[in-house]
Design a protein around this motif. Structure first.
Motif, mmCIF file in Angstrom:
data_model
loop_
_atom_site.group_PDB
_atom_site.id
_atom_site.type_symbol
_atom_site.label_atom_id
_atom_site.label_comp_id
_atom_site.label_asym_id
_atom_site.label_seq_id
_atom_site.Cartn_x
_atom_site.Cartn_y
_atom_site.Cartn_z
ATOM 1 N N THR A 70 -3.508 -17.614 0.447
ATOM 2 C CA THR A 70 -3.426 -17.691 1.908
ATOM 3 C C THR A 70 -2.416 -16.681 2.394
ATOM 4 N N CYS A 71 -2.607 -16.245 3.663
ATOM 5 C CA CYS A 71 -1.652 -15.310 4.262
ATOM 6 C C CYS A 71 -1.700 -15.497 5.765
ATOM 7 N N ASP A 72 -0.531 -15.525 6.426
ATOM 8 C CA ASP A 72 -0.466 -15.727 7.870
ATOM 9 C C ASP A 72 -0.645 -14.436 8.662
ATOM 10 N N ALA A 73 -0.532 -13.284 7.969
ATOM 11 C CA ALA A 73 -0.618 -12.007 8.694
ATOM 12 C C ALA A 73 -2.075 -11.694 9.037
ATOM 13 N N GLU A 74 -2.327 -11.325 10.321
ATOM 14 C CA GLU A 74 -3.695 -11.024 10.750
ATOM 15 C C GLU A 74 -4.199 -9.703 10.185
ATOM 16 N N TRP A 75 -3.271 -8.835 9.794
ATOM 17 C CA TRP A 75 -3.707 -7.513 9.313
ATOM 18 C C TRP A 75 -4.051 -7.520 7.826
ATOM 19 N N ILE A 76 -3.987 -8.706 7.190
ATOM 20 C CA ILE A 76 -4.411 -8.850 5.790
ATOM 21 C C ILE A 76 -5.585 -9.822 5.753
ATOM 22 N N THR A 77 -6.670 -9.376 5.137
ATOM 23 C CA THR A 77 -7.876 -10.218 5.001
ATOM 24 C C THR A 77 -8.151 -10.432 3.524
ATOM 25 N N LEU A 78 -8.033 -11.741 3.102
ATOM 26 C CA LEU A 78 -8.303 -12.089 1.700
ATOM 27 C C LEU A 78 -9.816 -12.176 1.509
ATOM 28 N N THR A 79 -10.319 -11.440 0.498
ATOM 29 C CA THR A 79 -11.779 -11.366 0.321
ATOM 30 C C THR A 79 -12.285 -12.152 -0.872
ATOM 31 N N SER A 80 -11.528 -12.211 -1.994
ATOM 32 C CA SER A 80 -12.007 -12.980 -3.163
ATOM 33 C C SER A 80 -10.845 -13.253 -4.087
ATOM 34 N N ALA A 81 -11.028 -14.257 -4.970
ATOM 35 C CA ALA A 81 -10.030 -14.596 -5.975
ATOM 36 C C ALA A 81 -10.768 -15.123 -7.187
ATOM 37 N N THR A 82 -11.320 -14.247 -7.969
ATOM 38 C CA THR A 82 -12.109 -14.630 -9.154
ATOM 39 C C THR A 82 -11.887 -13.606 -10.239
ATOM 40 N N ASP A 83 -12.234 -14.026 -11.453
ATOM 41 C CA ASP A 83 -12.239 -13.122 -12.616
ATOM 42 C C ASP A 83 -10.897 -12.419 -12.804
ATOM 43 N N GLY A 84 -9.801 -13.150 -12.577
ATOM 44 C CA GLY A 84 -8.471 -12.595 -12.839
ATOM 45 C C GLY A 84 -7.987 -11.625 -11.811
ATOM 46 N N LYS A 85 -8.578 -11.604 -10.611
ATOM 47 C CA LYS A 85 -8.164 -10.626 -9.607
ATOM 48 C C LYS A 85 -8.260 -11.256 -8.232
ATOM 49 N N ILE A 86 -7.176 -11.037 -7.404
ATOM 50 C CA ILE A 86 -7.151 -11.472 -6.012
ATOM 51 C C ILE A 86 -7.333 -10.223 -5.168
ATOM 52 N N ALA A 87 -8.483 -10.089 -4.469
ATOM 53 C CA ALA A 87 -8.803 -8.895 -3.683
ATOM 54 C C ALA A 87 -8.543 -9.163 -2.212
ATOM 55 N N PHE A 88 -8.050 -8.125 -1.518
ATOM 56 C CA PHE A 88 -7.782 -8.272 -0.086
ATOM 57 C C PHE A 88 -7.860 -6.904 0.579
ATOM 58 N N THR A 89 -8.001 -6.934 1.886
ATOM 59 C CA THR A 89 -8.109 -5.701 2.672
ATOM 60 C C THR A 89 -6.929 -5.624 3.630
ATOM 61 N N VAL A 90 -6.351 -4.421 3.722
ATOM 62 C CA VAL A 90 -5.212 -4.188 4.607
ATOM 63 C C VAL A 90 -5.682 -3.299 5.743
ATOM 64 N N ALA A 91 -5.488 -3.759 6.973
ATOM 65 C CA ALA A 91 -5.890 -2.967 8.136
ATOM 66 C C ALA A 91 -4.928 -1.805 8.337
ATOM 67 N N ALA A 92 -5.391 -0.754 9.007
ATOM 68 C CA ALA A 92 -4.543 0.413 9.259
ATOM 69 C C ALA A 92 -3.371 0.016 10.173
ATOM 70 N N ASN A 93 -2.195 0.563 9.864
ATOM 71 C CA ASN A 93 -0.992 0.324 10.672
ATOM 72 C C ASN A 93 -0.893 1.455 11.689
ATOM 73 N N GLU A 94 -1.165 1.158 12.932
ATOM 74 C CA GLU A 94 -1.149 2.179 13.971
ATOM 75 C C GLU A 94 0.179 2.209 14.725
ATOM 76 N N THR A 95 1.150 1.408 14.211
ATOM 77 C CA THR A 95 2.472 1.383 14.873
ATOM 78 C C THR A 95 3.412 2.350 14.168
ATOM 79 N N SER A 96 4.573 2.563 14.794
ATOM 80 C CA SER A 96 5.551 3.496 14.215
ATOM 81 C C SER A 96 6.560 2.786 13.315
ATOM 82 N N GLU A 97 6.335 1.496 13.008
ATOM 83 C CA GLU A 97 7.250 0.725 12.172
ATOM 84 C C GLU A 97 6.503 0.176 10.972
ATOM 85 N N ALA A 98 7.227 0.137 9.824
ATOM 86 C CA ALA A 98 6.634 -0.457 8.628
ATOM 87 C C ALA A 98 6.547 -1.969 8.802
ATOM 88 N N ARG A 99 5.692 -2.616 7.999
ATOM 89 C CA ARG A 99 5.558 -4.065 8.109
ATOM 90 C C ARG A 99 5.250 -4.638 6.736
#
Length: 510
Positions: A70-99
């Motif tokens: 689970t993750c509370d951040a909207e810019w991270i989308t968890l896609t699967s958790a099988t076969d020894g791997k947790i896959a997720f997608t990170v949206a582009a950061n269009e801001t001038s600050e790291a997160r």
């Protein structure tokens, strides 16, 4: 009763009754506890985002258990958790600050979830856009060409002749050509080579009614064609002098004659010949014309017509005729013109004139066409052989009759073969180029006639079978038989098709 045996049995039963029992103080067997371990604690993500994954190791899994990231951040989308791997997608950061954000990974019967942190870089600073350049103004549109005729009509006298139509062209297209066309056959030689002028020729109008036709002009970028009308007066109704038809007779033999008919106008006329005995009892021109129209069945001609007529009867007087003819109304339009001649006797004499039919070379038509484009444009593209024939007489200059026959035809008598060649439609040319299928077997035969129509000796050539293996090299064939004027003539003669009626059939009637 044996008391001792009874006491023993009772004791055994009591033992059996007490064995299955179990008290609350029995020891508990320990079960293995599941264990989850992540391969990474931190995942560095680029500012552009993308697809990422974290590996994991799971020991002592629980039957029916499941991994729950689970993750509370909207810019991270968890896609699967099988076969020894947790896959997720990170949206582009269009801001001038790291997160960064924490991903929790729980599992059945594990109270405290494992975690890893996703850290994403800030977006790169965008360069200050340069101002848009001033737009280039659209070029001035090129005006369409325009044609203006000097007049809407051209009037021509009944005699016809040269005529023209003037015009003005504005805004011409570079390299463009004005085209002039018409469907009227009596308007010819349309020409636009001289700027500002369309010239043409109008034929004489021999009809008693006026006529008109349109000439159409087309030019690039002019959508609608420009048209003008050609008007021609009717022919003068004054009667024309009597049409005449000249008859010339030559080359009379025992079985043929050469006729030429020359009219003084282009009006249709009937012409032909017949044995004079067919006109027995008919003494007037009117009777003869009626017989020709109703029984002979004349063929209508126009213009000069000349032809050899064969076969005809030997030692026989023939009546040659011609007269103006209205086929639709079946009536004569001029007086009857006629001449007579008598064929020579057939004394079965032969002449010393000889004929030679030369053949033997042949090449593959497709291969020759591939080497020489001139041949390729003339021949049939099917798989077959090109066979040239050359014919000459000894001495030179005599009439030739020749053909190619199946060898079985040689069972005919020499007289029958000569009759077939002379009167059955043998080739009359001295050169010919035939395109024949492979597998064809033939023999060249021919006969020549002298000036008196007497046949010479029958020529029978060698038998030839056309096979792909026997072809002449295409390069050698093209060199030996170049596509020159004589070769074109050989093709032209070979391409001539038999008309619906031969000259002899038209002149001899039905």
């Amino acid at each position: 009763m044996n008391f001792k045996r009874f006491i023993t049995s009772m004791m055994l039963a009591a033992v059996a009754f007490l064995l299955p029992g179990c008290s609350d103080d029995d020891p508990v067997i320990d079960e293995k506890v599941p264990s989850l371990k992540l391969n990474s604690e931190v995942v560095e993500a680029a500012a552009e985002g993308g697809e990422y994954s974290v590996g994991y190791t799971l020991q002592n899994p629980v039957a029916g258990g499941s991994l729950a990231p689970t993750c509370d951040a909207e810019w991270i989308t968890l896609t699967s958790a099988t076969d020894g791997k947790i896959a997720f997608t990170v949206a582009a950061n269009e801001t001038s600050e790291a997160r960064e954000a924490v991903v929790k990974v729980g599992y059945t019967n594990i109270e405290t979830p494992e975690t890893f942190t996703v850290k994403q870089a800030a977006a790169a600073e965008k360069p200050t856009p340069e101002p848009d350049p001033e737009p280039t103004p659209d070029p001035e549109p090129t005006p369409d060409p325009e044609i203006n005729l000097n007049a809407a009509e051209v009037n021509v006298p009944c005699e016809g002749g040269a005529a023209e139509m003037g015009y003005a062209l504005t805004n011409p297209v570079e390299g463009a050509v004005l085209k002039a066309t018409t469907t009227a056959e009596w308007i010819t030689n349309l020409n636009t080579e001289v700027a500002g002028k369309v010239t043409f020729t109008v034929a004489a109008n021999e009809q008693t009614a006026p006529r008109k036709a349109e000439v159409e002009l087309t030019y690039p970028n002019i959508k609608n064609p420009i048209r003008f009308t050609v008007n021609q007066e009717a022919a003068n109704e004054a009667p024309s002098p009597q049409d005449e038809i000249a008859i010339e007779i030559s080359k009379i033999t025992y079985n043929s004659v050469y006729l030429k008919f020359t009219p003084s106008s282009n009006k249709p006329y009937a012409a032909g010949l017949m044995p004079s005995y067919k006109l027995t009892g008919k003494t007037t021109d009117e009777e003869i014309i009626n017989y020709i129209i109703n029984d002979f069945g004349p063929y209508p001609f126009d213009g000069v017509f000349e032809a050899e007529v064969r076969p005809i009867e030997s030692d026989t007087e023939y009546y040659v005729f011609a007269f103006g003819y209205d086929k639709d109304n079946k009536k004569a339009t001029t007086k009857l013109y006629h001449e007579t001649f008598t064929t020579k006797s057939q004394n079965n004499e032969t002449s010393d004139v000889q004929i030679v039919v030369e053949y033997g070379d042949y090449a593959d038509a497709q291969s020759v066409g591939a080497i020489d484009p001139a041949y390729g444009a003339a021949i049939d593209p099917s798989s077959s052989a090109l066979v040239p024939f050359k014919v000459h007489t000894i001495p030179e200059g005599h009439e030739v009759f020749w053909y190619i026959l199946d060898s079985s035809a040689l069972n005919l008598s020499e007289e029958a073969l000569i009759e077939m060649l002379v009167n059955g439609g043998g080739y009359r040319t001295n050169t010919r180029l035939l395109q024949l299928d492979y597998g064809t077997t033939f023999v060249g035969v021919g006969v020549a006639e002298d000036a008196e129509g007497r046949p010479g000796k029958l020529f029978i050539g060698k038998e030839l079978t056309l096979t792909p293996e026997g072809v002449m090299a295409s390069e050698e064939f093209v060199k030996k038989y170049p596509f020159d004027k004589s070769t074109k003539q050989m093709f032209r003669e070979a391409a001539v098709k038999r008309p619906a009626h031969t000259a002899s059939e038209m002149l001899l009637g039905r």
